[in-house]
Design a protein around this motif. Sequence first.
Motif, PDB file in Angstrom:
ATOM      1  N   GLU B   4      -2.397   3.641   0.164  1.00 12.70           N
ATOM      2  CA  GLU B   4      -2.047   2.466  -0.632  1.00 12.70           C
ATOM      3  C   GLU B   4      -0.545   2.434  -0.913  1.00 12.70           C
ATOM      4  N   ILE B   7       1.498   1.559   2.162  1.00  9.53           N
ATOM      5  CA  ILE B   7       1.383   0.129   2.480  1.00  9.53           C
ATOM      6  C   ILE B   7       2.241  -0.703   1.523  1.00  9.53           C
ATOM      7  N   ILE B   8       2.149  -0.360   0.252  1.00 15.48           N
ATOM      8  CA  ILE B   8       2.903  -1.138  -0.742  1.00 15.48           C
ATOM      9  C   ILE B   8       4.408  -0.969  -0.542  1.00 15.48           C
ATOM     10  N   ILE B  11       5.351  -3.425   2.063  1.00 14.29           N
ATOM     11  CA  ILE B  11       5.286  -4.808   1.566  1.00 14.29           C
ATOM     12  C   ILE B  11       6.483  -5.129   0.661  1.00 14.29           C
ATOM     13  N   CYS B  22       2.254  -6.118  -6.415  1.00 12.90           N
ATOM     14  CA  CYS B  22       1.424  -5.666  -5.288  1.00 12.90           C
ATOM     15  C   CYS B  22       0.100  -5.069  -5.754  1.00 12.90           C
ATOM     16  N   PHE B  28      -1.201 -12.468   0.395  1.00 13.26           N
ATOM     17  CA  PHE B  28       0.175 -12.509   0.909  1.00 13.26           C
ATOM     18  C   PHE B  28       0.792 -13.903   0.774  1.00 13.26           C
ATOM     19  N   THR B  64      -5.320 -10.385   1.884  1.00 16.47           N
ATOM     20  CA  THR B  64      -4.830  -9.679   0.688  1.00 16.47           C
ATOM     21  C   THR B  64      -4.400  -8.261   1.046  1.00 16.47           C
ATOM     22  N   ILE B  65      -3.770  -7.612   0.062  1.00 14.51           N
ATOM     23  CA  ILE B  65      -3.362  -6.222   0.263  1.00 14.51           C
ATOM     24  C   ILE B  65      -4.603  -5.344   0.494  1.00 14.51           C
ATOM     25  N   GLN B  66      -5.678  -5.613  -0.243  1.00 11.11           N
ATOM     26  CA  GLN B  66      -6.914  -4.836  -0.068  1.00 11.11           C
ATOM     27  C   GLN B  66      -7.439  -4.972   1.370  1.00 11.11           C
TER      28      GLN B  66
END
Lengths: 413, 78
Positions: B4, B7-8, B11, B22, B28, B64-66
Amino acid sequence: MKRRVVVTGMGAVTPLGNSVKDTWEGICGGRSGVAGITKFDTTGFDTKIAAELKNFDPLIFVNKKELRRYDDFIIYSLASAEMAMVDSGLRIEGSWADRVGVIIGSAIGGLATIENQKEILMKAGPGRVSPFTIPAALANLSAGQVSIRFSAKGPINCTVTACASGTNAIGDAMRIIQQGYADVMIAGGVDAAITPLSVSCFNAMRALSIRNDEPQRASRPFDRDRDGFVMGEGCGIVVMEELSFARNRGARIYAEIAGYGMTSDAFHMAAPPPGHEGAARCMLAALSDGDMVPGDIDYINAHGTSTPLNDQYEIEAIRTVFGESAKSVCISSTKSMTGHLLGGAGGVEAILTVKTIEEGVLPATVNLENPDVGTDLDLIPLQARQKSIETAMSNTFGFGGVNAVLVFKGYRD
Amino acid sequence: MTLEERIIDIIVEQLEVTREECVPEAAFIDDLGADSLDLVELIMEMEENFGMQIADDELEKIRTIQDVIDFLRSKGVS
Protein backbone atom coordinates in the motif's frame (compact mmCIF):
# COMPACT_ATOMS: atom_id res chain seq x y z
CA MET A 1 -10.11 53.86 -40.06
CA LYS A 2 -8.16 50.91 -38.65
CA ARG A 3 -8.58 49.99 -35.00
CA ARG A 4 -5.35 50.95 -33.24
CA VAL A 5 -3.32 48.35 -31.32
CA VAL A 6 -1.11 49.09 -28.32
CA VAL A 7 1.28 47.11 -26.12
CA THR A 8 0.25 47.11 -22.46
CA GLY A 9 2.21 44.25 -20.92
CA MET A 10 5.53 42.50 -21.52
CA GLY A 11 7.15 39.35 -20.15
CA ALA A 12 10.33 37.53 -21.10
CA VAL A 13 12.83 34.90 -20.11
CA THR A 14 16.10 35.29 -21.98
CA PRO A 15 19.78 34.36 -21.74
CA LEU A 16 20.31 37.82 -20.18
CA GLY A 17 17.73 37.46 -17.42
CA ASN A 18 14.51 35.88 -16.30
CA SER A 19 12.40 39.03 -16.67
CA VAL A 20 12.10 42.01 -19.01
CA LYS A 21 13.76 44.19 -16.37
CA ASP A 22 16.84 41.97 -15.99
CA THR A 23 17.08 41.42 -19.73
CA TRP A 24 16.94 45.16 -20.40
CA GLU A 25 19.65 45.83 -17.80
CA GLY A 26 21.82 43.26 -19.57
CA ILE A 27 21.14 44.94 -22.90
CA CYS A 28 22.00 48.40 -21.59
CA GLY A 29 25.19 47.04 -20.03
CA GLY A 30 26.21 45.31 -23.26
CA ARG A 31 26.37 41.93 -21.54
CA SER A 32 26.62 38.66 -23.45
CA GLY A 33 24.36 35.74 -22.54
CA VAL A 34 26.56 33.23 -24.35
CA ALA A 35 28.53 30.54 -22.47
CA GLY A 36 29.45 26.87 -22.66
CA ILE A 37 26.48 24.54 -23.21
CA THR A 38 25.36 22.93 -19.93
CA LYS A 39 22.26 21.12 -21.22
CA PHE A 40 24.12 18.17 -22.71
CA ASP A 41 27.60 16.75 -23.13
CA THR A 42 29.12 18.51 -26.16
CA THR A 43 31.96 16.03 -26.68
CA GLY A 44 32.33 15.58 -30.42
CA PHE A 45 30.20 18.60 -31.32
CA ASP A 46 31.68 21.37 -33.46
CA THR A 47 29.75 23.95 -31.42
CA LYS A 48 30.05 23.83 -27.64
CA ILE A 49 28.52 27.22 -26.81
CA ALA A 50 25.02 28.65 -26.70
CA ALA A 51 22.92 31.30 -24.98
CA GLU A 52 21.00 29.34 -22.35
CA LEU A 53 18.69 30.70 -19.66
CA LYS A 54 20.49 31.07 -16.34
CA ASN A 55 19.12 30.23 -12.89
CA PHE A 56 15.58 29.98 -14.26
CA ASP A 57 13.32 28.37 -11.63
CA PRO A 58 10.41 26.73 -13.47
CA LEU A 59 8.65 25.90 -10.18
CA ILE A 60 7.73 29.58 -9.81
CA PHE A 61 5.45 29.11 -12.81
CA VAL A 62 4.45 25.43 -12.94
CA ASN A 63 3.98 22.66 -10.39
CA LYS A 64 6.08 19.49 -10.33
CA LYS A 65 3.57 17.51 -12.35
CA GLU A 66 3.51 20.16 -15.09
CA LEU A 67 7.30 20.41 -15.00
CA ARG A 68 7.57 16.69 -15.74
CA ARG A 69 5.09 16.82 -18.59
CA TYR A 70 5.66 20.11 -20.37
CA ASP A 71 8.54 20.75 -22.70
CA ASP A 72 10.69 23.73 -21.74
CA PHE A 73 9.30 25.84 -24.58
CA ILE A 74 5.85 25.56 -22.99
CA ILE A 75 7.18 26.42 -19.54
CA TYR A 76 9.07 29.45 -20.88
CA SER A 77 5.84 30.59 -22.55
CA LEU A 78 3.81 30.18 -19.35
CA ALA A 79 6.46 32.11 -17.42
CA SER A 80 6.61 34.96 -19.94
CA ALA A 81 2.83 35.13 -20.35
CA GLU A 82 2.35 35.20 -16.59
CA MET A 83 4.77 38.11 -16.24
CA ALA A 84 3.20 39.93 -19.21
CA MET A 85 -0.30 39.53 -17.79
CA VAL A 86 0.76 40.74 -14.34
CA ASP A 87 2.55 43.65 -16.00
CA SER A 88 -0.58 44.60 -17.95
CA GLY A 89 -2.81 44.47 -14.86
CA LEU A 90 -5.47 42.82 -17.03
CA ARG A 91 -7.80 40.30 -15.43
CA ILE A 92 -9.77 38.28 -17.96
CA GLU A 93 -13.42 37.83 -17.01
CA GLY A 94 -15.77 35.15 -18.25
CA SER A 95 -18.20 37.50 -19.98
CA TRP A 96 -15.55 38.69 -22.45
CA ALA A 97 -13.01 35.83 -22.34
CA ASP A 98 -13.83 35.11 -25.99
CA ARG A 99 -12.49 38.56 -26.91
CA VAL A 100 -8.99 37.53 -25.72
CA GLY A 101 -6.78 35.43 -27.97
CA VAL A 102 -3.33 33.86 -27.96
CA ILE A 103 -0.75 33.46 -30.73
CA ILE A 104 2.68 32.17 -29.77
CA GLY A 105 5.12 31.24 -32.50
CA SER A 106 7.84 28.63 -32.31
CA ALA A 107 10.29 27.50 -34.95
CA ILE A 108 11.06 24.11 -33.45
CA GLY A 109 8.47 23.17 -30.78
CA GLY A 110 9.25 20.44 -28.27
CA LEU A 111 12.30 18.89 -29.89
CA ALA A 112 13.91 17.99 -26.55
CA THR A 113 10.84 15.91 -25.67
CA ILE A 114 10.92 14.18 -29.05
CA GLU A 115 14.61 13.34 -28.65
CA ASN A 116 14.12 11.98 -25.13
CA GLN A 117 11.12 9.87 -26.06
CA LYS A 118 12.84 8.52 -29.17
CA GLU A 119 15.60 7.30 -26.90
CA ILE A 120 13.07 5.59 -24.59
CA LEU A 121 11.37 4.03 -27.62
CA MET A 122 14.65 2.60 -28.89
CA LYS A 123 15.85 1.38 -25.49
CA ALA A 124 12.65 0.18 -23.81
CA GLY A 125 10.10 -0.26 -26.59
CA PRO A 126 6.83 1.38 -27.59
CA GLY A 127 5.09 0.49 -24.32
CA ARG A 128 7.33 2.87 -22.38
CA VAL A 129 6.84 6.16 -24.22
CA SER A 130 5.01 8.87 -22.30
CA PRO A 131 1.35 9.59 -23.12
CA PHE A 132 2.30 13.26 -22.71
CA THR A 133 4.82 13.25 -25.57
CA ILE A 134 2.59 14.67 -28.29
CA PRO A 135 1.01 17.43 -26.16
CA ALA A 136 4.53 18.39 -25.02
CA ALA A 137 6.02 18.42 -28.50
CA LEU A 138 3.39 20.10 -30.71
CA ALA A 139 4.45 23.67 -31.41
CA ASN A 140 0.97 25.11 -30.78
CA LEU A 141 0.83 23.76 -27.23
CA SER A 142 2.50 26.86 -25.83
CA ALA A 143 -0.46 28.91 -27.05
CA GLY A 144 -2.74 26.10 -25.88
CA GLN A 145 -1.36 26.02 -22.33
CA VAL A 146 -1.31 29.83 -22.07
CA SER A 147 -4.95 30.02 -23.17
CA ILE A 148 -5.87 27.39 -20.54
CA ARG A 149 -3.91 29.16 -17.81
CA PHE A 150 -5.61 32.52 -18.41
CA SER A 151 -8.98 31.32 -19.75
CA ALA A 152 -8.45 33.18 -23.02
CA LYS A 153 -11.21 31.81 -25.24
CA GLY A 154 -10.84 33.87 -28.42
CA PRO A 155 -8.67 33.26 -31.50
CA ILE A 156 -5.74 30.91 -31.02
CA ASN A 157 -2.88 30.09 -33.35
CA CYS A 158 0.79 29.24 -33.62
CA THR A 159 3.03 30.71 -36.26
CA VAL A 160 5.71 28.24 -37.34
CA THR A 161 7.83 30.42 -39.57
CA ALA A 162 11.33 29.62 -38.38
CA CYS A 163 13.20 32.65 -37.07
CA ALA A 164 10.33 34.97 -37.98
CA SER A 165 7.80 33.04 -35.86
CA GLY A 166 7.59 35.51 -32.98
CA THR A 167 7.24 38.51 -35.28
CA ASN A 168 4.55 36.81 -37.33
CA ALA A 169 2.70 35.97 -34.09
CA ILE A 170 2.62 39.60 -32.96
CA GLY A 171 1.84 40.89 -36.45
CA ASP A 172 -0.97 38.41 -37.03
CA ALA A 173 -2.33 39.22 -33.55
CA MET A 174 -2.30 42.91 -34.46
CA ARG A 175 -4.37 42.19 -37.58
CA ILE A 176 -6.85 40.13 -35.56
CA ILE A 177 -7.41 43.08 -33.23
CA GLN A 178 -7.50 45.60 -36.10
CA GLN A 179 -10.14 43.56 -37.89
CA GLY A 180 -12.27 43.27 -34.79
CA TYR A 181 -11.98 39.54 -34.10
CA ALA A 182 -10.54 40.20 -30.64
CA ASP A 183 -9.84 43.13 -28.29
CA VAL A 184 -6.86 41.62 -26.49
CA MET A 185 -4.14 39.29 -27.78
CA ILE A 186 -1.38 37.59 -25.81
CA ALA A 187 1.31 37.11 -28.44
CA GLY A 188 4.99 36.40 -28.88
CA GLY A 189 7.57 33.79 -29.70
CA VAL A 190 9.49 31.05 -27.98
CA ASP A 191 12.03 28.30 -28.52
CA ALA A 192 13.97 25.93 -26.28
CA ALA A 193 15.95 24.02 -28.85
CA ILE A 194 19.46 23.80 -27.44
CA THR A 195 19.47 20.03 -27.84
CA PRO A 196 21.98 17.53 -29.23
CA LEU A 197 19.97 16.99 -32.41
CA SER A 198 19.35 20.63 -33.22
CA VAL A 199 22.93 21.73 -32.49
CA SER A 200 24.35 18.90 -34.58
CA CYS A 201 21.91 19.62 -37.43
CA PHE A 202 22.64 23.36 -37.47
CA ASN A 203 26.32 22.40 -37.37
CA ALA A 204 25.76 20.18 -40.39
CA MET A 205 24.44 23.27 -42.18
CA ARG A 206 27.57 25.16 -41.03
CA ALA A 207 25.22 27.78 -39.57
CA LEU A 208 26.57 28.06 -36.01
CA SER A 209 29.57 29.89 -34.62
CA ILE A 210 32.36 27.59 -33.49
CA ARG A 211 34.18 30.27 -31.50
CA ASN A 212 34.08 27.91 -28.51
CA ASP A 213 37.03 29.42 -26.67
CA GLU A 214 35.51 32.92 -26.61
CA PRO A 215 31.77 32.43 -26.07
CA GLN A 216 31.02 36.04 -25.19
CA ARG A 217 32.66 37.22 -28.40
CA ALA A 218 31.03 34.61 -30.63
CA SER A 219 27.88 36.50 -31.65
CA ARG A 220 29.30 39.41 -33.64
CA PRO A 221 26.79 40.69 -36.19
CA PHE A 222 28.19 42.82 -39.03
CA ASP A 223 31.76 42.14 -37.86
CA ARG A 224 34.26 40.83 -40.41
CA ASP A 225 35.19 37.93 -38.07
CA ARG A 226 31.65 36.62 -37.61
CA ASP A 227 31.40 32.89 -38.22
CA GLY A 228 27.78 31.96 -37.71
CA PHE A 229 24.96 32.47 -35.25
CA VAL A 230 24.91 31.45 -31.60
CA MET A 231 21.83 29.49 -30.68
CA GLY A 232 19.83 30.90 -27.82
CA GLU A 233 16.67 29.92 -26.00
CA GLY A 234 13.90 31.87 -24.38
CA CYS A 235 10.62 33.61 -24.86
CA GLY A 236 9.12 37.06 -25.22
CA ILE A 237 5.39 37.67 -24.92
CA VAL A 238 3.39 40.89 -25.08
CA VAL A 239 -0.16 41.75 -24.12
CA MET A 240 -1.69 43.77 -26.95
CA GLU A 241 -4.99 45.62 -26.77
CA GLU A 242 -7.27 47.65 -28.96
CA LEU A 243 -6.60 51.26 -28.01
CA SER A 244 -10.01 52.21 -26.60
CA PHE A 245 -10.21 48.93 -24.67
CA ALA A 246 -6.86 49.73 -23.06
CA ARG A 247 -7.81 53.34 -22.34
CA ASN A 248 -11.17 52.44 -20.85
CA ARG A 249 -9.53 50.30 -18.23
CA GLY A 250 -6.79 52.84 -17.58
CA ALA A 251 -3.99 50.59 -18.81
CA ARG A 252 -0.41 51.80 -19.03
CA ILE A 253 0.48 51.96 -22.72
CA TYR A 254 4.08 51.18 -23.68
CA ALA A 255 3.88 51.79 -27.43
CA GLU A 256 1.66 51.47 -30.46
CA ILE A 257 2.16 48.73 -33.03
CA ALA A 258 1.99 50.82 -36.16
CA GLY A 259 2.75 48.48 -39.03
CA TYR A 260 3.38 44.90 -40.04
CA GLY A 261 4.80 43.43 -43.20
CA MET A 262 5.38 39.88 -44.36
CA THR A 263 6.88 38.67 -47.62
CA SER A 264 8.43 35.58 -49.08
CA ASP A 265 11.75 35.35 -50.93
CA ALA A 266 10.57 32.44 -53.09
CA PHE A 267 14.25 31.77 -53.64
CA HIS A 268 15.96 29.12 -51.47
CA MET A 269 15.11 26.95 -48.46
CA ALA A 270 17.76 28.48 -46.24
CA ALA A 271 19.74 31.23 -47.98
CA PRO A 272 18.58 34.81 -48.59
CA PRO A 273 18.72 36.07 -52.17
CA PRO A 274 21.52 38.50 -53.06
CA GLY A 275 20.57 41.94 -51.83
CA HIS A 276 17.71 40.33 -49.93
CA GLU A 277 14.98 41.92 -51.99
CA GLY A 278 12.38 39.95 -50.01
CA ALA A 279 13.51 41.67 -46.81
CA ALA A 280 13.49 45.05 -48.53
CA ARG A 281 9.93 44.54 -49.76
CA CYS A 282 8.98 43.42 -46.27
CA MET A 283 10.32 46.59 -44.61
CA LEU A 284 8.47 48.67 -47.20
CA ALA A 285 5.29 46.68 -46.60
CA ALA A 286 5.48 47.30 -42.85
CA LEU A 287 6.08 51.01 -43.40
CA SER A 288 3.22 51.29 -45.85
CA ASP A 289 0.95 49.36 -43.46
CA GLY A 290 1.69 52.03 -40.85
CA ASP A 291 1.24 54.92 -43.33
CA MET A 292 4.89 55.76 -42.85
CA VAL A 293 7.91 56.42 -45.03
CA PRO A 294 11.52 55.28 -44.44
CA GLY A 295 12.53 58.72 -43.18
CA ASP A 296 10.11 58.27 -40.25
CA ILE A 297 12.16 55.43 -38.74
CA ASP A 298 14.68 56.33 -36.01
CA TYR A 299 15.98 52.88 -35.07
CA ILE A 300 16.11 49.38 -36.56
CA ASN A 301 16.45 46.31 -34.36
CA ALA A 302 18.07 44.27 -37.13
CA HIS A 303 17.74 40.55 -37.70
CA GLY A 304 21.58 40.62 -37.56
CA THR A 305 22.27 36.95 -36.92
CA SER A 306 26.07 37.04 -37.18
CA THR A 307 26.01 34.72 -40.20
CA PRO A 308 28.08 35.90 -43.17
CA LEU A 309 25.20 36.11 -45.65
CA ASN A 310 22.37 37.46 -43.51
CA ASP A 311 24.30 40.42 -42.22
CA GLN A 312 25.63 41.42 -45.62
CA TYR A 313 22.29 41.12 -47.38
CA GLU A 314 20.26 42.71 -44.59
CA ILE A 315 22.45 45.81 -44.82
CA GLU A 316 21.95 45.83 -48.60
CA ALA A 317 18.18 45.54 -48.11
CA ILE A 318 18.23 48.44 -45.64
CA ARG A 319 20.12 50.51 -48.23
CA THR A 320 17.54 49.62 -50.86
CA VAL A 321 14.70 50.78 -48.61
CA PHE A 322 16.27 53.79 -46.95
CA GLY A 323 18.54 55.09 -49.71
CA GLU A 324 20.59 58.05 -48.51
CA SER A 325 18.64 58.21 -45.23
CA ALA A 326 20.16 54.81 -44.29
CA LYS A 327 23.01 56.87 -42.85
CA SER A 328 20.75 58.68 -40.40
CA VAL A 329 18.88 55.67 -39.03
CA CYS A 330 20.41 53.92 -36.02
CA ILE A 331 20.75 50.14 -36.45
CA SER A 332 21.82 47.41 -34.06
CA SER A 333 21.53 43.68 -33.50
CA THR A 334 20.64 42.66 -29.96
CA LYS A 335 21.47 39.08 -30.97
CA SER A 336 25.05 40.16 -30.28
CA MET A 337 24.03 39.82 -26.61
CA THR A 338 21.07 37.41 -26.49
CA GLY A 339 22.22 35.00 -29.17
CA HIS A 340 19.59 33.90 -31.68
CA LEU A 341 16.44 32.69 -29.95
CA LEU A 342 15.01 31.25 -33.21
CA GLY A 343 11.23 31.49 -32.82
CA GLY A 344 11.76 33.42 -29.60
CA ALA A 345 13.74 36.14 -31.37
CA GLY A 346 10.75 38.04 -32.73
CA GLY A 347 9.03 38.06 -29.34
CA VAL A 348 12.05 39.20 -27.37
CA GLU A 349 13.20 41.68 -30.00
CA ALA A 350 9.72 43.24 -30.20
CA ILE A 351 9.98 43.84 -26.45
CA LEU A 352 13.51 45.27 -26.77
CA THR A 353 12.30 47.55 -29.58
CA VAL A 354 9.45 48.80 -27.39
CA LYS A 355 11.90 49.29 -24.48
CA THR A 356 14.17 51.29 -26.79
CA ILE A 357 11.30 53.70 -27.44
CA GLU A 358 10.20 53.73 -23.80
CA GLU A 359 13.62 54.18 -22.22
CA GLY A 360 15.42 56.29 -24.81
CA VAL A 361 18.42 53.96 -24.86
CA LEU A 362 19.62 52.43 -28.14
CA PRO A 363 21.07 48.92 -27.63
CA ALA A 364 24.55 48.33 -28.99
CA THR A 365 25.82 45.77 -31.44
CA VAL A 366 28.42 44.32 -29.10
CA ASN A 367 31.55 42.68 -30.53
CA LEU A 368 31.32 44.90 -33.60
CA GLU A 369 35.02 45.70 -33.70
CA ASN A 370 35.71 45.62 -37.41
CA PRO A 371 32.59 46.03 -39.51
CA ASP A 372 32.91 44.66 -43.04
CA VAL A 373 29.41 45.67 -44.08
CA GLY A 374 27.60 48.96 -43.57
CA THR A 375 30.86 50.67 -42.66
CA ASP A 376 29.30 54.07 -43.40
CA LEU A 377 26.14 53.27 -41.38
CA ASP A 378 25.46 53.79 -37.68
CA LEU A 379 25.49 50.21 -36.36
CA ILE A 380 25.87 51.38 -32.72
CA PRO A 381 29.08 49.44 -32.13
CA LEU A 382 30.08 48.14 -28.71
CA GLN A 383 28.19 50.52 -26.42
CA ALA A 384 24.55 51.43 -25.89
CA ARG A 385 23.68 55.06 -26.47
CA GLN A 386 21.18 57.40 -24.87
CA LYS A 387 18.89 58.92 -27.46
CA SER A 388 15.17 59.47 -27.33
CA ILE A 389 13.34 58.13 -30.35
CA GLU A 390 9.77 57.99 -31.63
CA THR A 391 9.68 55.08 -34.06
CA ALA A 392 11.49 51.79 -34.47
CA MET A 393 11.43 48.75 -36.70
CA SER A 394 12.08 45.11 -35.78
CA ASN A 395 13.32 42.80 -38.55
CA THR A 396 13.21 39.00 -38.56
CA PHE A 397 13.85 36.63 -41.45
CA GLY A 398 13.66 32.86 -41.45
CA PHE A 399 14.42 29.66 -43.30
CA GLY A 400 11.91 29.01 -46.03
CA GLY A 401 12.34 32.56 -47.29
CA VAL A 402 10.08 34.06 -44.61
CA ASN A 403 10.39 37.75 -43.83
CA ALA A 404 8.44 39.57 -41.11
CA VAL A 405 8.83 43.17 -39.96
CA LEU A 406 7.03 45.17 -37.28
CA VAL A 407 7.03 48.94 -36.82
CA PHE A 408 6.44 50.42 -33.36
CA LYS A 409 5.94 54.03 -32.32
CA GLY A 410 5.61 55.92 -29.07
CA TYR A 411 1.96 56.23 -28.10
CA ARG A 412 0.23 59.56 -28.71
CA ASP A 413 -3.50 60.33 -28.71
CA MET B 1 7.51 -0.74 3.15
CA THR B 2 4.09 -2.30 2.57
CA LEU B 3 2.58 -2.68 -0.87
CA GLU B 4 0.00 0.00 0.00
CA GLU B 5 2.76 2.44 0.96
CA ARG B 6 4.73 1.80 -2.21
CA ILE B 7 1.62 2.34 -4.34
CA ILE B 8 0.72 5.54 -2.52
CA ASP B 9 4.27 6.84 -2.93
CA ILE B 10 3.92 6.49 -6.69
CA ILE B 11 0.48 8.12 -6.73
CA VAL B 12 1.63 11.08 -4.62
CA GLU B 13 4.58 11.65 -6.94
CA GLN B 14 2.70 11.18 -10.22
CA LEU B 15 -0.54 12.99 -9.45
CA GLU B 16 0.78 15.74 -7.14
CA VAL B 17 -1.70 14.85 -4.40
CA THR B 18 -1.18 14.55 -0.62
CA ARG B 19 -0.88 11.26 1.27
CA GLU B 20 -4.01 12.22 3.21
CA GLU B 21 -6.01 12.23 -0.02
CA CYS B 22 -4.80 8.72 -0.87
CA VAL B 23 -7.39 6.74 1.08
CA PRO B 24 -8.10 3.25 -0.37
CA GLU B 25 -11.54 4.24 -1.68
CA ALA B 26 -10.25 7.38 -3.44
CA ALA B 27 -11.11 7.25 -7.17
CA PHE B 28 -8.36 8.48 -9.47
CA ILE B 29 -10.54 10.56 -11.75
CA ASP B 30 -13.31 11.72 -9.39
CA ASP B 31 -11.30 12.24 -6.20
CA LEU B 32 -7.67 12.70 -7.20
CA GLY B 33 -8.18 14.96 -10.22
CA ALA B 34 -6.57 12.61 -12.72
CA ASP B 35 -7.49 12.51 -16.40
CA SER B 36 -7.19 9.51 -18.72
CA LEU B 37 -3.61 10.39 -19.71
CA ASP B 38 -2.62 10.72 -16.06
CA LEU B 39 -3.94 7.20 -15.54
CA VAL B 40 -1.93 5.80 -18.45
CA GLU B 41 1.23 7.37 -17.06
CA LEU B 42 0.45 6.17 -13.54
CA ILE B 43 -0.05 2.60 -14.72
CA MET B 44 3.23 2.74 -16.69
CA GLU B 45 4.96 3.81 -13.50
CA MET B 46 3.34 0.89 -11.62
CA GLU B 47 4.47 -1.52 -14.35
CA GLU B 48 8.00 -0.17 -14.13
CA ASN B 49 8.10 -0.37 -10.33
CA PHE B 50 6.52 -3.79 -9.96
CA GLY B 51 8.04 -5.36 -13.08
CA MET B 52 4.80 -6.43 -14.75
CA GLN B 53 2.38 -5.61 -17.56
CA ILE B 54 -1.19 -4.41 -17.13
CA ALA B 55 -3.38 -5.07 -20.16
CA ASP B 56 -5.80 -2.39 -21.36
CA ASP B 57 -8.89 -4.50 -20.50
CA GLU B 58 -7.56 -4.92 -16.94
CA LEU B 59 -6.85 -1.20 -16.81
CA GLU B 60 -10.50 -0.44 -17.49
CA LYS B 61 -11.48 -2.08 -14.20
CA ILE B 62 -9.12 0.09 -12.15
CA ARG B 63 -11.00 3.05 -10.65
CA THR B 64 -9.75 3.44 -7.07
CA ILE B 65 -6.55 2.98 -5.12
CA GLN B 66 -8.02 -0.20 -3.59
CA ASP B 67 -8.56 -1.53 -7.15
CA VAL B 68 -4.80 -1.16 -7.79
CA ILE B 69 -3.91 -2.86 -4.51
CA ASP B 70 -6.28 -5.76 -5.26
CA PHE B 71 -5.04 -6.09 -8.83
CA LEU B 72 -1.36 -6.19 -7.87
CA ARG B 73 -2.09 -8.72 -5.09
CA SER B 74 -3.96 -10.90 -7.61
CA LYS B 75 -0.79 -10.88 -9.73
CA GLY B 76 1.23 -12.10 -6.77
CA VAL B 77 2.89 -8.76 -5.96
CA SER B 78 3.33 -8.19 -2.23
